[in-house]
Design an enzyme around this catalytic site. Structure first.
Site, PDB file in Angstrom:
ATOM      1  N   HIS A  69      -6.146  -2.459   9.103  1.00  0.00           N
ATOM      2  CA  HIS A  69      -5.461  -3.740   8.919  1.00  0.00           C
ATOM      3  C   HIS A  69      -5.690  -4.659  10.118  1.00  0.00           C
ATOM      4  CE1 HIS A  69      -2.836  -2.920   5.349  1.00  0.00           C
ATOM      5  NE2 HIS A  69      -3.116  -1.679   5.691  1.00  0.00           N
ATOM      6  N   GLY A  89      -4.406  -1.978  -0.667  1.00  0.00           N
ATOM      7  CA  GLY A  89      -3.622  -1.689  -1.863  1.00  0.00           C
ATOM      8  C   GLY A  89      -3.401  -0.194  -2.029  1.00  0.00           C
ATOM      9  N   GLY A  91      -2.953   3.586  -4.246  1.00  0.00           N
ATOM     10  CA  GLY A  91      -3.586   4.340  -5.321  1.00  0.00           C
ATOM     11  C   GLY A  91      -4.921   4.945  -4.963  1.00  0.00           C
ATOM     12  N   ASN A 104      -3.149   2.471   7.071  1.00  0.00           N
ATOM     13  CA  ASN A 104      -2.316   2.978   5.989  1.00  0.00           C
ATOM     14  C   ASN A 104      -3.242   3.390   4.859  1.00  0.00           C
ATOM     15  OD1 ASN A 104      -0.554   3.595   3.975  1.00  0.00           O
ATOM     16  ND2 ASN A 104       0.232   1.518   3.702  1.00  0.00           N
ATOM     17  N   SER A 141       0.816  -1.212   0.000  1.00  0.00           N
ATOM     18  CA  SER A 141       0.000   0.000   0.000  1.00  0.00           C
ATOM     19  C   SER A 141       0.853   1.267   0.000  1.00  0.00           C
ATOM     20  CB  SER A 141      -0.935   0.020   1.216  1.00  0.00           C
ATOM     21  OG  SER A 141      -1.860  -1.042   1.164  1.00  0.00           O
ATOM     22  N   GLN A 189     -12.840   0.923   0.456  1.00  0.00           N
ATOM     23  CA  GLN A 189     -13.168   1.981  -0.494  1.00  0.00           C
ATOM     24  C   GLN A 189     -13.878   1.414  -1.722  1.00  0.00           C
ATOM     25  OE1 GLN A 189      -9.221   3.570  -1.033  1.00  0.00           O
ATOM     26  NE2 GLN A 189      -9.048   4.047   1.151  1.00  0.00           N
ATOM     27  N   GLU A 248      -4.983  -7.746  10.325  1.00  0.00           N
ATOM     28  CA  GLU A 248      -3.997  -8.832  10.411  1.00  0.00           C
ATOM     29  C   GLU A 248      -2.892  -8.518  11.406  1.00  0.00           C
ATOM     30  OE1 GLU A 248      -1.925  -5.894   8.318  1.00  0.00           O
ATOM     31  OE2 GLU A 248      -3.930  -6.662   7.854  1.00  0.00           O
ATOM     32  N   CYS A 277      -9.225  -1.873   3.966  1.00  0.00           N
ATOM     33  CA  CYS A 277      -8.462  -0.754   3.419  1.00  0.00           C
ATOM     34  C   CYS A 277      -8.947  -0.359   2.022  1.00  0.00           C
ATOM     35  CB  CYS A 277      -6.970  -1.077   3.435  1.00  0.00           C
ATOM     36  SG  CYS A 277      -6.391  -1.476   5.086  1.00  0.00           S
ATOM     37  N   PHE A 278      -8.173  -0.643   0.983  1.00  0.00           N
ATOM     38  CA  PHE A 278      -8.627  -0.350  -0.381  1.00  0.00           C
ATOM     39  C   PHE A 278      -9.934  -1.084  -0.646  1.00  0.00           C
ATOM     40  CE2 PHE A 278      -7.962  -0.151  -5.091  1.00  0.00           C
ATOM     41  CZ  PHE A 278      -7.701   1.203  -5.188  1.00  0.00           C
ATOM     42  N   PHE A 303      -7.005   7.852   1.340  1.00  0.00           N
ATOM     43  CA  PHE A 303      -8.331   8.119   0.796  1.00  0.00           C
ATOM     44  C   PHE A 303      -9.377   7.544   1.749  1.00  0.00           C
ATOM     45  CE2 PHE A 303      -5.482   8.261  -2.772  1.00  0.00           C
ATOM     46  CZ  PHE A 303      -5.989   9.262  -3.597  1.00  0.00           C
TER      47      PHE A 303
END
Length: 385
Positions: free
Chosen positions: A354, A236, A238, A306, A55, A268, A356, A264-265, A309
Site C-alpha cells: 500500500h 481488495g 478474496g 495486507n 481488503s 496479483q 498510499e 495489492c490485489f 495471496f
C-alpha cells in the site's frame, strides 16, 4: 449474527479456531457471533485505517500490539464507508481514549457498527499459533449463554474458507465517482475499485490526476469511456484465482499499451494477466512495518501490507509474457515473496503493498510519481506521433 449492546466488557467471550484451539476472554464491541479467517496485523498504530480497509472483508483481525484504542475514533481517518473486518481481537483495550481528534471510543464504534470482538486474551500466543499453523477459520462467540465447545467448533468448521472466495464486488462501489485533481489537472486515470482505500485516489489527485473510480464489474468500454491517460487496479479482498473479469480487463489494457499501475490485489491481477500463477501464503503479510527491496534501485523500504495471496513468478530471471518481457521488481526481505512486477516493453507495473500510507510509512510514495512519469512519457510520445 450480532447484537449491539453496551457494557460488553463484562460479558464473556470465546475465540475458537478451526483446529480446536480455544481462547477465553471478554466481549469487545458488539456482543454476538461472527466468523472469518483469523489473521494478524503487526502495526502498532493505524487501527482505524486497518478496520476500514475493504481488503479485510471476511477476516478476523488479531492485533499484535497489546494496547489498542488509545486514540479513540475520529471522523477523518476512515478509509471507506464502514468497518470491514468480520471480527476484532485485542489484548488490552484502552479504558479511556485520549486524542484531540477523538469523537468516540473504539469500543463504541465497534458496537455501533455491529462488529463482534474479544479482548483480554493472550494475543501473542494466538499470533504464534497462527504463524506455526497458518491462517485458518475462526469464530468469536460472546454472550451470557454460550454454546458448548463442540457446537462452537462445528460452526467454525462450517464457515466458508478464503480460498476460492470472490469478494471484490461485495466491497466495491456500485456507481462510478470522480475524485478531482488538486490544482491543475494533468491526467485522467480510470481506477478499477476492487476494494480501494480512500487515500489512494487522494494521493493521485495530489499529483494533478483526476481519478474516475469504477465498479469492479466495469467493462473495457467503461474504462475507455473516461478517456484515461492511465488505468489503476486497486487492492481488495478474496482469492485472485477467482478474478477472471478483472484479469480480462487488464489484458485489454495491456493490449492497448495504456500506462497501468496495480497495487495489492491489482498486483496479483497483473501476475495472472501475464501468465503467472498465484498461491495462498501460510499466514500472509499484514501491518505497516514490512521490509521490501526495490530491485530496480536497491533501496529498502518499510511498507504497509495486507495480503494473504501472492504471485508465483521467478525471482532469478526475466520472463517472457504475451506482452513482452517482465521481471520481479520488488521482493519481501523476510521471506522472498514477490512484492512487485514490471513490464520492460510496455508501461505497466504493480506492487503487492500500500503506497498510499494510510496508515503506514511513506517510503513507497514515489510509486505514484513513477505512475505519473509513465503517463507523462506516453503523452509526449503521443504528441510526437
Amino acid at each position: 449474527m450480532t447484537t449491539s449492546t453496551r457494557g460488553a466488557a463484562r460479558v464473556p467471550a470465546v475465540l475458537v479456531l478451526e483446529d480446536g484451539r480455544i481462547f477465553r476472554g471478554r466481549a469487545y464491541g458488539a456482543v454476538g457471533v461472527t466468523f472469518g479467517e483469523a489473521v494478524f496485523s503487526t502495526g502498532m498504530t493505524g487501527y482505524q485505517e486497518t478496520l476500514t480497509d475493504p481488503s479485510y472483508h471476511r477476516q478476523v483481525v488479531v492485533m499484535t500490539a497489546p494496547h489498542v484504542g488509545n486514540t479513540g475514533v475520529n471522523d477523518e481517518d476512515p478509509e471507506s464507508r464502514r468497518i470491514w473486518v468480520s471480527g476484532y481481537v485485542v489484548r488490552d483495550p484502552a479504558r479511556v481514549p485520549s486524542n484531540w481528534r477523538s469523537r468516540r471510543s473504539l469500543d463504541e464504534e465497534l458496537t455501533a457498527q455491529g462488529v463482534v470482538g474479544i479482548s483480554g486474551i493472550d494475543t501473542r500466543a494466538l499470533t504464534r499459533h497462527l504463524r506455526e499453523r497458518g491462517a485458518m477459520r475462526v469464530g468469536i462467540f460472546s454472550g451470557n449463554a454460550l454454546p458448548d465447545e463442540g457446537t462452537m467448533l462445528a460452526e467454525v468448521r462450517q464457515a466458508p474458507e478464503m480460498t476460492g472466495a470472490d469478494l471484490s464486488a461485495e466491497v466495491a462501489t456500485e456507481q462510478t465517482y470522480v475524485v478531482p485533481a488538486v490544482g491543475e489537472k494533468k491526467f485522467t486515470v480510470a481506477a478499477i475499485d476492487l476494494g480501494i482505500k480512500g487515500m489512494t485516489p487522494q494521493r493521485m489527485a495530489e499529483r494533478g490526476i483526476e481519478v474516475h473510480v469504477l465498479p469492479a464489474t466495469a467493462s473495457v468500454d467503461d474504462v475507455y469511456a473516461v478517456r484515461p491517460d492511465g488505468v489503476f487496479f486497486s487492492n481488495g479482498p478474496g482469492d485472485p484465482a477467482t478474478a477472471d473479469h478483472a484479469v480480462a480487463v487488464m489484458r485489454a489494457v495491456l493490449e492497448r499499451g495504456t500506462p497501468l499501475f496495480g497495487i495489492c490485489f491489482g498486483n496479483q491481477i497483473l501476475g495472472r494477466a501475464l501468465g503467472f500463477g498465484t498461491y495462498k501464503l501460510k499466514y500472509g503479510h499484514r501491518g505497516i512495518n514490512q521490509p521490501v527491496q526495490d530491485r530496480t534501485t536497491g533501496k529498502v523500504e518499510v511498507t504497509a501490507h495486507n495480503h494473504g495471496f501472492a504471485v508465483d513468478a521467478p525471482l532469478d530471471r526475466i520472463s517472457e509474457t504475451p506482452y513482452g518481457r517482465a521481471e520481479v521488481s520488488h521482493v519481501c526481505l523476510n521471506d522472498d515473496v514477490v512484492e512487485g512486477l514490471r513490464l520492460l516493453d510496455r508501461p505497466a507495473f504493480s506492487v503487492q503493498y500500500h503506497p498510499e500510507a494510510a496508515a503506514g510509512p511513506h517510503d513507497a510514495a514515489y510509486l505514484f510519481d513513477r505512475f505519473t512519469a509513465l503517463m507523462n512519457t506516453a503523452s509526449m510520445e503521443g504528441q510526437r506521433a
